[in-house]
Design a protein around this motif. Structure first.
Motif, short mmCIF file in Angstrom:
data_model
loop_
_atom_site.label_atom_id
_atom_site.label_comp_id
_atom_site.label_asym_id
_atom_site.label_seq_id
_atom_site.Cartn_x
_atom_site.Cartn_y
_atom_site.Cartn_z
N GLY A 1 4.84 1.76 61.26
CA GLY A 1 3.80 1.20 62.14
C GLY A 1 3.94 1.60 63.60
N ILE A 2 4.79 2.59 63.87
CA ILE A 2 5.10 2.95 65.25
C ILE A 2 3.85 3.46 65.99
CG2 ILE A 2 6.56 4.45 66.70
CD1 ILE A 2 8.17 2.40 64.93
N GLY A 3 3.19 4.47 65.42
CA GLY A 3 2.03 5.06 66.09
C GLY A 3 0.96 4.01 66.40
N ILE B 1 1.88 14.02 59.16
CA ILE B 1 2.98 14.10 60.12
C ILE B 1 4.31 13.81 59.42
CG2 ILE B 1 3.96 12.93 62.17
CD1 ILE B 1 0.92 12.63 63.02
N GLY B 2 4.20 13.02 58.35
CA GLY B 2 5.44 12.60 57.68
C GLY B 2 6.08 11.47 58.45
N THR B 3 5.28 10.49 58.90
CA THR B 3 5.84 9.38 59.68
C THR B 3 6.76 8.55 58.78
OG1 THR B 3 4.20 7.66 59.18
CG2 THR B 3 3.65 9.19 60.96
N THR B 4 7.49 7.67 59.43
CA THR B 4 8.39 6.79 58.67
C THR B 4 7.62 5.61 58.07
OG1 THR B 4 8.85 5.52 60.67
CG2 THR B 4 10.35 7.34 60.16
N GLY C 1 15.48 7.78 53.72
CA GLY C 1 16.21 8.44 52.63
C GLY C 1 15.67 9.82 52.30
N ARG C 2 14.68 10.30 53.07
CA ARG C 2 14.11 11.63 52.76
C ARG C 2 15.13 12.73 53.05
NH1 ARG C 2 8.88 11.64 56.48
NH2 ARG C 2 10.31 10.45 57.79
N PRO C 3 15.13 13.81 52.25
CA PRO C 3 16.03 14.93 52.59
C PRO C 3 15.63 15.51 53.94
CG PRO C 3 14.64 15.46 50.67
CD PRO C 3 14.34 14.05 51.05
N ALA D 1 16.26 6.69 71.01
CA ALA D 1 16.03 6.91 69.58
C ALA D 1 15.27 8.24 69.45
CB ALA D 1 15.20 5.77 69.00
N GLN D 2 15.17 8.74 68.24
CA GLN D 2 14.53 10.04 67.96
C GLN D 2 15.17 11.15 68.81
OE1 GLN D 2 11.98 7.20 68.52
NE2 GLN D 2 12.69 6.85 66.45
N GLY D 3 14.38 12.11 69.26
CA GLY D 3 14.97 13.22 70.01
C GLY D 3 13.92 13.87 70.90
N ASN E 1 11.71 2.95 63.27
CA ASN E 1 11.71 4.32 62.72
C ASN E 1 13.10 4.94 62.89
OD1 ASN E 1 11.32 4.30 65.54
ND2 ASN E 1 9.87 5.99 65.56
N ALA E 2 13.86 4.45 63.87
CA ALA E 2 15.20 4.97 64.12
C ALA E 2 16.16 4.49 63.03
CB ALA E 2 15.70 4.47 65.47
N GLY E 3 17.16 5.32 62.77
CA GLY E 3 18.25 4.92 61.87
C GLY E 3 19.52 5.44 62.49
N ARG F 1 15.59 18.44 60.79
CA ARG F 1 14.32 17.79 61.11
C ARG F 1 13.89 17.04 59.86
NH1 ARG F 1 8.98 19.79 64.40
NH2 ARG F 1 8.25 17.66 64.28
N VAL F 2 13.35 15.84 60.04
CA VAL F 2 12.80 15.11 58.90
C VAL F 2 11.34 14.83 59.21
CG1 VAL F 2 13.74 12.89 59.71
CG2 VAL F 2 13.12 13.11 57.34
N GLY F 3 10.47 15.07 58.23
CA GLY F 3 9.04 15.00 58.52
C GLY F 3 8.52 16.41 58.75
N ASN F 4 7.23 16.51 59.05
CA ASN F 4 6.60 17.83 59.15
C ASN F 4 6.64 18.38 60.57
OD1 ASN F 4 6.11 17.49 56.47
ND2 ASN F 4 4.05 16.65 56.79
P1 IMO Z 1 16.57 8.51 64.96
O1 IMO Z 1 16.57 7.56 66.14
C1 IMO Z 1 14.47 11.67 62.85
C2 IMO Z 1 10.10 11.45 62.78
C3 IMO Z 1 9.40 11.17 61.47
C4 IMO Z 1 8.11 11.93 61.69
C5 IMO Z 1 7.82 11.70 63.16
C6 IMO Z 1 6.84 10.57 63.44
O2 IMO Z 1 17.28 8.01 63.78
O3 IMO Z 1 16.98 9.87 65.43
P2 IMO Z 1 7.05 7.94 63.33
O4 IMO Z 1 7.38 7.03 62.20
O5 IMO Z 1 7.96 7.85 64.49
O6 IMO Z 1 5.60 7.83 63.77
O7 IMO Z 1 7.20 9.41 62.72
O8 IMO Z 1 9.06 11.39 63.76
N1 IMO Z 1 11.11 10.47 63.17
C7 IMO Z 1 12.43 10.69 63.14
N2 IMO Z 1 13.13 11.76 62.72
N3 IMO Z 1 15.12 10.62 63.37
C8 IMO Z 1 14.43 9.56 63.84
O9 IMO Z 1 15.02 8.56 64.53
C9 IMO Z 1 13.02 9.54 63.69
N4 IMO Z 1 12.07 8.64 63.99
C10 IMO Z 1 10.91 9.23 63.69
O10 IMO Z 1 10.14 11.67 60.39
O11 IMO Z 1 8.34 13.31 61.52
#
Ligand code: IMO
Ligand code: GDP
Ligand code: MG
Length: 425
Positions: free
Chosen positions: A133-135, A127-130, A302-304, A223-225, A38-40, A272-275
């Motif tokens: 398959g993470i969850g 939720i707007g997941t990526t 690629g989502r805004p 990863a994430q925040g 899910n991380a990029g 923020r990306v996703g809901n």
């Molecule tokens: P990096 O490491 C930004 C968001 C998804 C969604 C929520 C749950 O690049 O910062 P998931 O697929 O994890 O179950 O989705 O978390 N999300 C991220 N948003 N950067 C990321 O990673 C993210 N990884 C997951 O958009 O809202």
């Protein structure tokens, strides 16, 4: 020697990859500790752009060993693709990339379930997941029906485990309108992945303990925040792991007493990306302009990205739950042209001013941000080498952030390239 954790201090995409890559040249081990593909994490160097999803951002520094820790959920197909992609641009992962044998595996049915469940949710519940398959993979880990990387190396045990997991997964797939999966659909593919990944899979906990005992320099890459943390984030609009500093310990086997630096990375604004709630979101043209100038489009999907002002109430909360003792502010250059810039310093909830981060997601949806406005600096900060060279307006803006949050500023990033970074003493 330092054991530094690099953490996203907002909702992800703060520029962790760039900072980790930059710090990697002096690091023996770079270790991912949670999340999955899910991380990029975007790296820019020598005029090239490379996005890593699973492999730690130290891979392009030859002297650095990269570890995927036990807390990560690994899609073996994606990992093999990424190994090839890294190889194509000249880095050799064999011998330098080590994968925890106890990290859990993302199987094709986890992805199918993630997507089917999202599709079945109403608009307000999505939720707007990526869709990676993470969850579902973390659900299986917790339910003790997951497969670990070591299982990929044992076909017999893998068959039994997949069959068992599919008993209830297929019921759920059917319920949510997804296509059911047979063991044979995935088994052969996973046996092949296991064979290819065999040289990388090892006991990374032992490896890291030995590294600690021989005083190696270790960097743990989140990863994430913090605000996407399963426990401390804006639940249920979160990811299913612990990006915060506690997760760095459980996700690697490195004890909390070994951590020396906890570095939070924040943008000079917020995305923020996703809901989910985002109090300082800009719904107007300015939000769109920041998106355009900052190139705020998901590195994975690629989502805004939704854009807004930096939120210090949320940032202070992130500093507290992580025990941050260093702050890095990225993407300052994106604000260079603005006449004025704002920082969120409080919320108004039901007519009252509050300065703490509400844990009730419904309250967070309702708060109105209170801003302090700063004069813009309206000149390029790109390429500046010392803090003193920044226009005074930019210095005031940076100082205000750090003094509110109570964490010293360590680095400022004014462009995507490694060279566009200022380190402070
Ligand atoms: P990096 O490491 C930004 C968001 C998804 C969604 C929520 C749950 O690049 O910062 P998931 O697929 O994890 O179950 O989705 O978390 N999300 C991220 N948003 N950067 C990321 O990673 C993210 N990884 C997951 O958009 O809202
Ligand atoms: P990560 O997930 O935290 O590693 O961040 P992403 O790679 O998803 O998103 C950060 C984006 O901002 C990437 O496109 C980076 O190349 C870019 N970036 C990082 N730091 C800066 C900076 O200081 N200025 C600008 N303009 N872009 C940056
Ligand atoms: Mg990202």
């Amino acid at each position: 020697m330092p054991v530094r954790v690099v953490i996203g201090a907002q909702w992800g995409d703060e520029g962790k990859g760039k900072i980790v890559a930059l710090l990697s040249n002096k690091t023996n081990y770079v270790v991912r500790y949670q999340g999955g593909a899910n991380a990029g994490h975007t790296l820019k160097f020598d005029g090239k752009t490379f996005v890593l999803h699973l492999i730690p951002s130290g891979i392009f520094h030859e002297g650095t060993t990269c570890v995927i820790g036990n807390g990560v959920v690994i899609d073996p197909i994606k990992l093999l693709e990424e190994i090839e992609a890294v190889r194509k641009v000249g880095a050799e992962p064999m011998g330098r990339l080590l994968v925890s044998e106890t990290a859990h595996v993302i199987l094709p049915y986890h992805k199918a379930l993630d997507q089917a469940r999202e599709n079945a949710r109403s608009e307000v519940l999505k939720i707007g997941t990526t869709g990676r398959g993470i969850g579902p993979a973390y659900v299986h880990k917790t339910a003790r029906i997951g497969l670990r990387m070591m299982d990929l190396l044992d076909a017999k045990s893998m068959r039994e485990k997949i069959e068992y997991a599919l008993d209830d997964t297929n019921v759920l797939l059917d319920l949510h309108g997804g296509e059911t999966v047979q063991t044979s659909d995935v088994l052969q593919q996973m046996i092949e992945c296991g064979e290819k990944l065999r040289p990388y899979i090892t006991n990374t906990t032992q490896l890291l303990h030995e590294a600690l005992e021989s005083d190696k320099d270790i960097l743990l890459e989140g990863a994430q925040g913090a605000l996407l943390d399963l426990d401390h984030g804006t639940y249920p609009f979160v990811t299913s792991s612990s990006p915060t500093s506690g997760g760095a310990c459980t996700g690697t086997g490195i004890p909390p007493t070994a951590l020396t630096h906890v570095m939070g990375i924040t943008k000079a604004y917020c995305t923020r990306v996703g809901n989910g709630p985002f109090p300082t979101e800009l719904h107007d043209d300015l939000g769109a302009e920041i998106r355009k100038i900052g190139g705020e489009f998901g590195a994975t999907t690629g989502r805004p990205r939704r854009c807004g002002w930096i939120d210090l109430v949320a940032l202070k909360y992130a500093a507290r739950i992580n025990g941050m003792n260093e702050l890095t502010i990225t993407k300052l250059d994106v604000l260079d042209h603005l006449e004025e810039v704002k920082i969120g310093v409080a919320y108004k909830l039901d007519g009252k001013i509050i300065t703490h981060f509400p844990l009730n997601t419904n309250d967070l949806e309702r708060v109105e941000p209170v801003y302090e406005t700063f004069k813009g600096w309206q000149t390029s900060t790109n390429g500046i080498k010392t803090f003193e060279e920044f226009p005074t307006q930019a210095q005031d803006f940076l100082n205000a952030i750090c003094s509110y949050v109570g964490v010293p500023l360590k680095m400022i990033s004014t462009g995507p390239d490694r060279s566009e970074t200022i380190r402070l003493n």
